[in-house]
Design a protein around this motif. Structure first.
Motif, short mmCIF file in Angstrom:
data_model
loop_
_atom_site.label_atom_id
_atom_site.label_comp_id
_atom_site.label_asym_id
_atom_site.label_seq_id
_atom_site.Cartn_x
_atom_site.Cartn_y
_atom_site.Cartn_z
N ARG A 160 8.11 -2.17 -1.64
CA ARG A 160 8.18 -3.71 -2.00
C ARG A 160 8.64 -4.37 -0.50
N CYS A 168 7.05 0.88 -6.23
CA CYS A 168 6.90 -0.46 -5.97
C CYS A 168 7.40 -1.38 -7.11
N ARG A 228 0.95 -0.89 -5.76
CA ARG A 228 0.84 -0.43 -4.48
C ARG A 228 1.04 1.00 -4.09
#
Length: 298
Positions: free
Chosen positions: A55, A117, A122
């Protein structure tokens, strides 16, 4: 005979003790075959492996994070440098444009790498990318939204993760101020100029000559701005958004950026920066152009 037997037993017990110590406890490594999820991640967090949160930094410190994970932000670093998504989140080998960056970040292909994430999307995409390069021990642990464990460090709900801006932002220091939360980065060159000559990552294209001029702005005295030049302020407001947001402008030399800065300030924008021209940029975030690019509009 008894003494010899005792020595053998003691030797075996010592060997078993060494093996046991090497394979138990928090330092025991992972094999890469474990099914690690947000439900059981706490069992593995202290094991010998790489634990990576994909993130953005603001997401991490705003919404919280799991202690033990290091941050390698997908959107703020990997995308546009090591990876270019050609089909949304469906990975293809063509998406890996700089494998050396991935190998430098993620290290040995024999290491166990645990990814997470926000939702797991992701993490799944980066897992596929690493697998394509020969990494065989990569685990997608999912998204923090599903984490209910005891190792979460709570965010403060207001983290901005941004440095205070100086009086002047230029091509010499722009790299320090990219990816600011809520900011707008605008490249005022033509479409062909951007894709032939290259561009700075995070700047979106709003072409001055191909769109703004004669729609929102009409120059009455060359590049010397006057308030009469703004003929459709609503167009500018629609493009640039809130008048208190940070707006970073660039072009080829800085001339168009300076003119649009004056135009925006004339209608109430208070945080507009003329970064200058890409010809003066020597930073690390340039995406190089394709000299064969041609724009064919039907």
């Amino acid at each position: 005979m008894i003494k010899k037997t005792t020595i053998i037993l003691l030797t075996l017990m010592l060997a078993l003790s060494i093996v046991s110590c090497g394979k138990s406890g928090a330092d025991a490594g992972l094999t890469g075959t474990e099914e690690i999820t947000m439900e059981n991640i706490d069992q593995y967090i202290e094991k010998d492996a790489r634990f990576i949160d994909l993130r953005n930094f603001a997401d991490m410190f705003n919404g919280g994070y799991i202690a033990g994970f290091e941050v390698v932000p997908f959107f703020q670093y990997l995308e546009g440098r090591a990876l270019v998504r050609n089909n949304g989140w469906e990975f293809s080998e063509a998406d890996v444009v700089e494998p050396a960056i991935l190998e430098n970040i993620f290290g040995s292909k024999e290491d166990v790498i645990v990814l997470m994430c926000g939702s797991g999307t992701r993490a799944g995409y980066v897992k596929d990318a690493l697998n394509s390069l020969g990494y065989t021990k990569v685990i997608n642990a999912g998204g923090i939204r599903d984490y209910k464990g005891e190792n979460k460090v709570l965010g403060d709900g207001s983290y901005a993760g941004q440095m205070v801006l100086p009086a002047e932002v230029t091509m010499e220091n722009i790299d320090q101020y990219l990816y600011r939360d809520g900011a707008k980065y605008v490249d005022l060159r033509n479409v062909a100029d951007k894709y032939v000559g290259g561009y700075i990552d995070s700047f979106e294209l709003v072409s001055f000559f191909e769109y703004l001029e004669n729609n929102a702005l009409v120059r009455n005295n060359g590049w010397e701005f006057s308030e009469a030049d703004v003929v459709e302020p609503a167009i500018l407001e629609n493009i640039f958004g809130s008048k208190d947001r940070e707006v970073f402008l660039m072009c080829g030399s800085g001339t168009r950026a300076g003119y649009v800065k004056d135009a925006l300030e004339s209608i109430g924008y208070t945080n507009v920066y003329n970064v200058g021209g890409i010809r003066d940029y020597k930073g690390d975030h340039k995406i190089f152009g394709d000299e064969s690019f041609s724009l064919n509009l039907q």
